[in-house]
Design an enzyme around this catalytic site. Structure first.
Site, PDB file in Angstrom:
ATOM      1  N   ALA A 219       0.901  -1.074   0.049  1.00  0.00           N
ATOM      2  CA  ALA A 219       0.059  -0.014   0.076  1.00  0.00           C
ATOM      3  C   ALA A 219       0.910   1.154   0.031  1.00  0.00           C
ATOM      4  CB  ALA A 219      -0.889  -0.083   1.314  1.00  0.00           C
TER       5      ALA A 219
ATOM      6  N   GLY B  81       0.293  -5.132   0.663  1.00  0.00           N
ATOM      7  CA  GLY B  81      -0.813  -5.142  -0.381  1.00  0.00           C
ATOM      8  C   GLY B  81      -0.403  -5.831  -1.789  1.00  0.00           C
TER       9      GLY B  81
ATOM     10  N   GLU C  50      -0.793  -9.707  -0.894  1.00  0.00           N
ATOM     11  CA  GLU C  50      -2.077  -9.879  -0.707  1.00  0.00           C
ATOM     12  C   GLU C  50      -2.781  -9.798  -2.100  1.00  0.00           C
ATOM     13  OE1 GLU C  50      -2.384  -6.449   2.253  1.00  0.00           O
ATOM     14  OE2 GLU C  50      -3.467  -7.797   3.467  1.00  0.00           O
TER      15      GLU C  50
ATOM     16  N   GLU D 245       4.048  -5.320   7.133  1.00  0.00           N
ATOM     17  CA  GLU D 245       3.167  -4.234   7.930  1.00  0.00           C
ATOM     18  C   GLU D 245       3.673  -4.220   9.412  1.00  0.00           C
ATOM     19  OE1 GLU D 245       2.038  -6.511   5.804  1.00  0.00           O
ATOM     20  OE2 GLU D 245       0.651  -5.652   4.341  1.00  0.00           O
TER      21      GLU D 245
HETATM   22  N1  COA Z   1       4.514   3.255  -0.536  1.00  0.00           N
HETATM   23  C1  COA Z   1       5.259   4.496  -1.071  1.00  0.00           C
HETATM   24  N2  COA Z   1       6.287   4.637  -1.562  1.00  0.00           N
HETATM   25  C2  COA Z   1       6.916   3.432  -1.909  1.00  0.00           C
HETATM   26  C3  COA Z   1       6.606   2.212  -1.190  1.00  0.00           C
HETATM   27  C4  COA Z   1       5.327   2.027  -0.662  1.00  0.00           C
HETATM   28  N3  COA Z   1       4.902   1.133  -0.211  1.00  0.00           N
HETATM   29  N4  COA Z   1       7.523   1.397  -1.518  1.00  0.00           N
HETATM   30  C5  COA Z   1       8.488   1.947  -2.307  1.00  0.00           C
HETATM   31  N5  COA Z   1       8.103   3.177  -2.472  1.00  0.00           N
HETATM   32  C6  COA Z   1       8.985   4.401  -3.126  1.00  0.00           C
HETATM   33  C7  COA Z   1      10.312   4.711  -2.179  1.00  0.00           C
HETATM   34  O1  COA Z   1       9.873   5.638  -0.996  1.00  0.00           O
HETATM   35  C8  COA Z   1      10.975   5.146  -3.130  1.00  0.00           C
HETATM   36  O2  COA Z   1      10.574   6.724  -3.400  1.00  0.00           O
HETATM   37  P1  COA Z   1      11.725   7.829  -3.849  1.00  0.00           P
HETATM   38  O3  COA Z   1      12.604   7.405  -4.957  1.00  0.00           O
HETATM   39  O4  COA Z   1      10.946   9.095  -3.820  1.00  0.00           O
HETATM   40  O5  COA Z   1      12.552   7.708  -2.384  1.00  0.00           O
HETATM   41  C9  COA Z   1      10.851   4.354  -4.569  1.00  0.00           C
HETATM   42  O6  COA Z   1       9.416   3.768  -4.240  1.00  0.00           O
HETATM   43  C10 COA Z   1      11.926   3.536  -4.521  1.00  0.00           C
HETATM   44  O7  COA Z   1      11.966   2.792  -3.583  1.00  0.00           O
HETATM   45  P2  COA Z   1      13.274   2.464  -2.495  1.00  0.00           P
HETATM   46  O8  COA Z   1      12.875   2.170  -1.157  1.00  0.00           O
HETATM   47  O9  COA Z   1      14.273   3.339  -2.914  1.00  0.00           O
HETATM   48  O10 COA Z   1      13.919   1.089  -3.244  1.00  0.00           O
HETATM   49  P3  COA Z   1      14.911   0.054  -2.695  1.00  0.00           P
HETATM   50  O11 COA Z   1      15.271  -0.964  -4.034  1.00  0.00           O
HETATM   51  O12 COA Z   1      15.838   0.682  -2.109  1.00  0.00           O
HETATM   52  O13 COA Z   1      13.831  -0.851  -1.635  1.00  0.00           O
HETATM   53  C11 COA Z   1      11.852  -1.962  -1.121  1.00  0.00           C
HETATM   54  C12 COA Z   1      12.771  -1.454  -2.241  1.00  0.00           C
HETATM   55  C13 COA Z   1      10.465  -2.352  -1.653  1.00  0.00           C
HETATM   56  C14 COA Z   1      12.488  -2.782  -0.026  1.00  0.00           C
HETATM   57  C15 COA Z   1      11.540  -0.560  -0.225  1.00  0.00           C
HETATM   58  O14 COA Z   1      11.057   0.295  -1.191  1.00  0.00           O
HETATM   59  C16 COA Z   1      10.329  -0.882   0.780  1.00  0.00           C
HETATM   60  O15 COA Z   1      10.860  -1.466   1.943  1.00  0.00           O
HETATM   61  N6  COA Z   1       9.228  -0.382   0.483  1.00  0.00           N
HETATM   62  C17 COA Z   1       7.919  -0.585   1.540  1.00  0.00           C
HETATM   63  C18 COA Z   1       7.552  -1.967   1.582  1.00  0.00           C
HETATM   64  C19 COA Z   1       6.455  -2.069   2.538  1.00  0.00           C
HETATM   65  O16 COA Z   1       6.705  -1.865   3.653  1.00  0.00           O
HETATM   66  N7  COA Z   1       5.155  -2.163   2.116  1.00  0.00           N
HETATM   67  C20 COA Z   1       4.290  -2.451   2.806  1.00  0.00           C
HETATM   68  C21 COA Z   1       3.236  -1.468   3.067  1.00  0.00           C
HETATM   69  S1  COA Z   1       2.002  -1.732   4.240  1.00  0.00           S
END
Ligand code: COA
Length: 263
Positions: A69, A114, A117, A137
């Site tokens: 999400a 999500g 999910e 989460e």
């Molecule tokens: N919501 C909003 N933005 C998100 C996102 C999310 N769930 N997941 C990634 N992004 C954004 C990042 O903020 C980043 O934005 P920026 O370029 O403006 O800084 C961009 O997507 C790229 O992500 P980044 O974190 O730089 O890539 P990474 O390769 O270092 O890491 C993940 C990838 C997937 C491990 C990491 O982005 C992450 O942990 N995301 C959240 C996952 C999560 O907790 N999801 C559950 C939500 S309930």
């Protein structure tokens, strides 16, 4: 069918397969509420669309299926708006699960929160060897809210589901295959070809039988065993009145491939 006015979801129909690409690559295809609504509309349209016989869901770009999400939106939720968001997501993902046409998740990268999910709501999951899957989460002070606690526990059993949900760990595609979270793992470059091949195989079978099979497994597995068997027998009986059944049996007896009318 139009699949119109979509900003964050791309659709394409090819050889009776609807390709649904969740496409917000700048945020790794994170699900804001608009994207969730668009997914709902696509599945509503697909249900009525005779041109669609199978659906493949994937993520835009190289890196992610869906990274969860959208945390920018989630951060602003209050108890009531959070509950509404969770309920809305649950309703829309249930439309994926209740699709009368087979839905295959082609998991091309991160499938987190999500995203995991959505994959769980699909009928079949094929993962790229580069995919990473998890429900992180609890690291954000919340729990999965789009059906993840329920589908994960039903798919993997309570112990494994609780391990994944309470640690928030991301697991590799290979590990996901080992525990039954994905059906199979394939090299990243052949992911879509594999998903298409499976879709084409299912399309070659009787559509009314495939629909009944999805309903029997999905609805039946939520019922006591005897009621599930009753549903199975009822659907079995219903199919005996179908043109597809006549065609399937005749084709076998006449030693030729079946050409199902889907009626
Ligand atoms: N919501 C909003 N933005 C998100 C996102 C999310 N769930 N997941 C990634 N992004 C954004 C990042 O903020 C980043 O934005 P920026 O370029 O403006 O800084 C961009 O997507 C790229 O992500 P980044 O974190 O730089 O890539 P990474 O390769 O270092 O890491 C993940 C990838 C997937 C491990 C990491 O982005 C992450 O942990 N995301 C959240 C996952 C999560 O907790 N999801 C559950 C939500 S309930």
């Amino acid at each position: 069918m139009s699949y119109e006015n979509l900003e964050n979801v791309r659709t394409e129909i090819r050889d009776q397969i609807l390709f649904v690409t969740i496409d917000r690559p700048k945020v790794l295809n994170a699900l804001n509420s608009q994207t969730v609504e668009e997914i709902g509309r696509v599945f509503d349209d697909a249900r009525e669309d005779d041109a669609v016989r199978a659906i493949i869901v994937t993520g835009g770009g190289e890196k992610a299926f869906v990274a969860g999400a959208d945390i920018n939106e989630l951060a602003k939720k209050t108890p009531m708006s959070g509950k509404n968001t969770s309920e809305r997501g649950q309703q829309i993902l249930s439309r994926i699960e209740r699709s009368t046409k087979p839905v295959i998740a082609a998991i091309n990268g991160f499938a987190l929160g999500g995203g995991c999910e959505i994959a769980l709501a699909c009928h079949i999951r094929i993962a790229s060897d580069k995919a990473q899957i998890g429900l992180p989460e609890v690291s954000l002070g919340i729990i999965p809210g789009y059906g993840g606690t329920q589908r994960m526990a039903r798919l993997l059993g309570k112990a494994k589901a609780l391990e994944l949900i309470c640690t928030g760990d991301r697991i590799s595609a290979a590990e996901a295959e080992k525990i039954g979270l994905v059906n199979r793992v394939v090299p990243a470059e052949s992911l879509m070809a594999n998903a298409e091949e499976m879709a084409r195989k299912i399309i070659s079978r009787s559509p009314v039988a495939v629909r009944a099979a999805i309903e029997a497994v999905n609805s039946g597995s939520e019922m006591p065993f005897e009621e599930g068997q009753f549903l199975e027998a009822t659907l079995f009986g219903l199919l005996c009145a179908s043109e597809d059944m006549k065609e399937g049996m005749n084709a076998f007896l006449e030693k030729r491939p079946a050409n199902f009318p889907g009626k």
